[in-house]
Design an enzyme around this catalytic site. Structure first.
Site, PDB file in Angstrom:
ATOM      1  N   GLY A 263       2.724   2.159  10.741  1.00  0.00           N
ATOM      2  CA  GLY A 263       3.655   3.278  10.605  1.00  0.00           C
ATOM      3  C   GLY A 263       4.377   3.642  11.888  1.00  0.00           C
TER       4      GLY A 263
ATOM      5  N   ASN B 260       0.867  -1.178   0.000  1.00  0.00           N
ATOM      6  CA  ASN B 260       0.000   0.000   0.000  1.00  0.00           C
ATOM      7  C   ASN B 260       0.905   1.230   0.000  1.00  0.00           C
ATOM      8  OD1 ASN B 260      -1.765   2.071   0.520  1.00  0.00           O
ATOM      9  ND2 ASN B 260      -2.391   1.339   2.555  1.00  0.00           N
TER      10      ASN B 260
ATOM     11  N   GLU C 207      -4.962  -5.161  10.483  1.00  0.00           N
ATOM     12  CA  GLU C 207      -3.928  -4.143  10.682  1.00  0.00           C
ATOM     13  C   GLU C 207      -4.191  -3.435  12.007  1.00  0.00           C
ATOM     14  OE1 GLU C 207      -2.116  -2.842   6.704  1.00  0.00           O
ATOM     15  OE2 GLU C 207      -3.945  -1.690   6.909  1.00  0.00           O
TER      16      GLU C 207
ATOM     17  N   LYS D 162       0.099   4.225  -0.173  1.00  0.00           N
ATOM     18  CA  LYS D 162      -0.534   5.393   0.472  1.00  0.00           C
ATOM     19  C   LYS D 162      -0.344   6.629  -0.419  1.00  0.00           C
ATOM     20  CE  LYS D 162      -0.171   3.078   4.854  1.00  0.00           C
ATOM     21  NZ  LYS D 162      -0.102   3.141   6.303  1.00  0.00           N
TER      22      LYS D 162
ATOM     23  N   HIS E 283      -9.448   0.979   5.026  1.00  0.00           N
ATOM     24  CA  HIS E 283      -8.148   1.139   5.685  1.00  0.00           C
ATOM     25  C   HIS E 283      -8.335   2.038   6.908  1.00  0.00           C
ATOM     26  CE1 HIS E 283      -4.071   2.374   6.548  1.00  0.00           C
ATOM     27  NE2 HIS E 283      -3.684   1.285   5.889  1.00  0.00           N
TER      28      HIS E 283
ATOM     29  N   SER F 253       3.747  -2.277  10.121  1.00  0.00           N
ATOM     30  CA  SER F 253       5.206  -2.299  10.265  1.00  0.00           C
ATOM     31  C   SER F 253       5.841  -3.630   9.872  1.00  0.00           C
ATOM     32  CB  SER F 253       5.616  -1.887  11.683  1.00  0.00           C
ATOM     33  OG  SER F 253       5.166  -0.576  11.972  1.00  0.00           O
TER      34      SER F 253
ATOM     35  N   GLU G  35      -6.782   4.443   8.003  1.00  0.00           N
ATOM     36  CA  GLU G  35      -6.644   5.887   7.740  1.00  0.00           C
ATOM     37  C   GLU G  35      -7.920   6.449   7.113  1.00  0.00           C
ATOM     38  OE1 GLU G  35      -2.925   5.426   5.654  1.00  0.00           O
ATOM     39  OE2 GLU G  35      -2.058   4.763   7.559  1.00  0.00           O
TER      40      GLU G  35
HETATM   41  P1  13P Z   1       3.197   0.277   7.581  1.00  0.00           P
HETATM   42  O1  13P Z   1       3.713  -0.990   6.975  1.00  0.00           O
HETATM   43  O2  13P Z   1       3.912   1.499   7.108  1.00  0.00           O
HETATM   44  O3  13P Z   1       3.100   0.176   9.072  1.00  0.00           O
HETATM   45  O4  13P Z   1       1.678   0.461   7.056  1.00  0.00           O
HETATM   46  C1  13P Z   1       0.812  -0.604   7.155  1.00  0.00           C
HETATM   47  C2  13P Z   1      -0.409  -0.258   6.400  1.00  0.00           C
HETATM   48  O5  13P Z   1      -1.167   0.620   6.778  1.00  0.00           O
HETATM   49  C3  13P Z   1      -0.670  -0.980   5.149  1.00  0.00           C
HETATM   50  O6  13P Z   1      -1.948  -0.735   4.678  1.00  0.00           O
END
Ligand code: 13P
Length: 254
Positions: A177, A9, A171, A11, A99, A216, A101
């Site tokens: 992150g 992803n 997740e 982002k 997601h 992560s 976010e």
């Molecule tokens: P990270 O791998 O940067 O923690 O992000 C995970 C994520 O949100 C994947 O959709």
């Protein structure tokens, strides 16, 4: 037997130039490892505006691609949104739904997410439903309550046909992150509970649905997390922007 899936992803990252470098790296890396694409499904979720660039580069590779979000409406006055038909114009085969976010920053509700899964699945796309608890919820022992609520909303509202190819990504919000990851035991425990929940709904679905871990994931921790019997690969954020890291995570899923 579920084929593992590792998806990146991206982002809201990248420029034409960095996307081009990333795509070149993926093409080159995978051309030397043809077997990897047979054993592990690999996908990327670029920002929608790079869909054409991704399609141009990855069409004859083993890598699939999709969008990070789609609109539940078919077309019309929905400024800023992207439809399923538009995604398919660019040969997207997958879409992320819910997601964390999107849920926390843009107010997507369980009902919105279920509608997105339904729309994507009905159109033949693979919906990747993202679920996960916050740190507060984990500390209050509410992990399964939250995750069950998020999964059940989809099972109850989305049409059975839209769930044929469903993928779920667990997740934990506190691991996204942050550099913190769920331990392999924590991940396996939640994945197994999600599968049990699916089994109450439909045993075949429980057996076939891939449940990915996200939060992560790196080359250095992927293998131990993916070792869980109910962990079918990963949804990778930051590390998917680095070709070598991403490929080593793909290898760890084999
Ligand atoms: P990270 O791998 O940067 O923690 O992000 C995970 C994520 O949100 C994947 O959709």
């Amino acid at each position: 037997m579920r084929k593992p899936l590792v998806a990146g992803n991206w982002k809201m990252n990248g420029t034409r130039e960095t996307v081009s470098a990333l795509l070149d790296g993926l093409q080159t890396g995978l051309s030397g490892e043809k077997e990897l694409g047979n054993k592990v499904d690999i996908a990327v979720f670029p920002p929608a505006i790079f869909a054409q660039q991704v399609a141009d580069a990855l069409t004859s590779t083993a890598v699939s691609w999709g969008l990070q979000n789609i609109c539940t409406e078919e077309k019309g006055a929905f400024t800023g949104e992207t439809s399923v038909v538009m995604a398919q114009e660019f040969s997207c085969t997958m879409v992320l739904a819910g997601h964390s976010e999107r849920r926390s920053l843009y107010g997507e509700t369980d009902a919105d997410v279920a509608a997105k899964v339904d729309r994507a699945g009905q159109a033949g796309l693979i919906p990747v439903l993202c679920v996960g608890e916050s740190l507060e919820e984990r500390e209050a022992n509410q992990t399964m309550e939250v995750v069950s609520r998020q999964v059940k909303a989809v099972l109850e509202q989305a049409s059975p046909a839209s769930l044929e190819k469903l993928v779920i990504a667990y997740e934990p919000v506190w691991a996204i992150g942050t550099g913190l990851t769920a331990t392999p035991e924590q991940a396996q425990e939640v994945h197994a509970s999600i599968r049990e929940l699916l089994a109450k709904h439909d045993a075949d679905m429980a057996a076939r649905t891939r449940i990915l871990y996200g939060g992560s994931v790196k080359g250095s921790n992927a293998a131990e997390i993916f070792a869980g019997p109910d962990v079918d690969g990963g949804l990778v954020g930051g590390a998917s922007l680095n070709v070598q890291d991403f490929l080593s995570i793909c290898r760890a899923a084999d």
